[in-house]
Write an enzyme that holds these catalytic residues in place. Structure first.
Site, PDB file in Angstrom:
ATOM      1  CB  SER A   1       1.905  -3.120   5.534  1.00 45.35           C
ATOM      2  OG  SER A   1       1.026  -2.618   6.271  1.00 45.35           O
TER       3      SER A   1
ATOM      4  CG  ASP B   1       0.077 -19.965  13.398  1.00 45.91           C
ATOM      5  OD1 ASP B   1       0.034 -20.274  14.668  1.00 45.91           O
ATOM      6  OD2 ASP B   1       0.638 -20.710  12.580  1.00 45.91           O
TER       7      ASP B   1
ATOM      8  CG  HIS C   1      -0.268   0.167   2.457  1.00 51.09           C
ATOM      9  ND1 HIS C   1       0.305   1.142   3.003  1.00 51.09           N
ATOM     10  CD2 HIS C   1      -0.154  -0.697   3.653  1.00 51.09           C
ATOM     11  CE1 HIS C   1       0.781   0.919   4.177  1.00 51.09           C
ATOM     12  NE2 HIS C   1       0.681  -0.133   4.479  1.00 51.09           N
TER      13      HIS C   1
END
Length: 338
Positions: free
Chosen positions: A301, A286, A163
């Site tokens: 990210s 998880d 992003h």
């Protein structure tokens, strides 16, 4: 055997060898094009912006006492210095270059709240250096921690974040290069409902990943440093978004130290045409990762997402009200961006 037969036999053998070698080299090149080196390791970013922001107002010590040209002119913290006497300011060094010129008067243009304001300013001559000063503290770079998604070994490039890096108004920041360093994660602030968590890391001195070149809607991209060794990274093929299935997948991310680990997730939704590049809704399954981070946190990210042994995308955002859920971008979009 006659001479002609010997020559003919040699030519047949030569042609057979030559014909056999062509598909092999072509296949090798094709294979190299379809493989990437998997990231998942942390990186420290220092990005040079094309804007100069005022982060503080200060005094200038002159022969006539203490003066503050910026304060007297009405400059405020948060202003972006756009021009001085009509000359563009794209880096902090530009200010000193313009002030060194022999202008009789000075007009400064600043961007404030989306509007341009023109202010008259009288630079003060600093007593120690003799240089003209405005009395401002400025910054022309930003830095932070993120995750590398992949390394393109064939083109010696890397992709990260998934992003853009935006400003406080959520607008994409234009960059003028930058440096990407190796990073070490030393702590995690766990994410809870309503409050995103974050990875806390430190830059590794002397460990250069590469040079940042582009900040765009799909992440931060750049060229690999020739001394950065990525040969031990996992080599994976890339998958079309049309190959992605609802169900089990894995992310590779680093929550301590420098080495990434593999964590189980679920692809909950696929939206290949999403205009904001939120092509997947993902859920962390998880328990090891949930126990360490609470789910998806800032700094993760760019963590690559792998399904059926293929790279399908990267983690981009967390859902604030449920840190175990978030969004991902399809790898096709990242590959087409740079």
């Amino acid at each position: 055997m006659s001479y002609c037969k010997k020559v003919l036999k040699f030519l047949i053998i030569f042609v057979a060898i030559f014909a056999f070698s062509l598909p092999l080299s072509g296949a090798a090149a094709f294979a190299e094009e379809n493989y990437l080196y998997l990231g998942g390791f942390p990186a420290g970013f220092v990005l040079n912006t094309t804007s100069v922001e005022v982060i503080g107002i200060c005094d200038v010590i002159t022969e006539n006492g203490v003066l503050s040209p910026a304060r007297e002119a009405g400059i405020k913290t948060g202003d972006i210095i756009d021009k001085i006497n009509g000359e563009e300011v794209n880096a902090s060094s530009d200010i000193n270059v313009i002030l060194s010129k022999d202008f009789k008067k000075y007009e400064i243009e600043v961007l404030r709240g989306g509007e341009t304001k023109k202010l008259e300013i009288n630079p003060a001559k600093e007593m120690t250096s003799g240089g003209k000063r405005l009395g401002v503290l400025v910054k022309d770079s930003i830095n932070g921690i993120g995750t590398v998604t992949y390394v393109d070994g064939r083109n010696k490039k890397f992709a990260s974040l998934g992003h853009p890096v935006n400003d406080t108004n959520n607008k994409l920041i234009e960059i003028n290069g930058g440096t990407v360093y190796g990073s070490l994660i030393y702590d995690v602030k766990k994410g809870v409902r309503g409050t995103p968590g974050e990875l806390r890391g430190a830059f590794e001195n002397g460990v250069l990943i590469g040079k940042a070149k582009v900040n765009c809607a799909c992440g931060v991209y750049g060229d690999m440093d020739p001394n950065f060794d990525y040969s031990n990274l996992l080599k994976v093929s890339k998958a079309s978004i049309n190959e992605v299935e609802i169900g089990t997948a894995y992310i590779y991310t680093t929550v301590y130290g420098t080495e990434s680990e593999k964590y189980k997730i679920s692809i909950v939704k696929v939206d290949k045409n999403n205009k904001d590049n939120r092509n997947f809704v993902i859920k962390i399954d998880d328990e090891r990762l949930i126990d360490k981070t609470g789910g998806i946190v800032q700094g993760m990210s760019g963590s690559p997402i792998v399904q059926n042994g293929k790279l399908i995308g990267a983690v981009t955002h967390v859902m604030v009200n449920d840190p175990t859920r978030g969004y991902g971008i399809g790898i096709e979009h990242m590959l087409n961006a740079y």
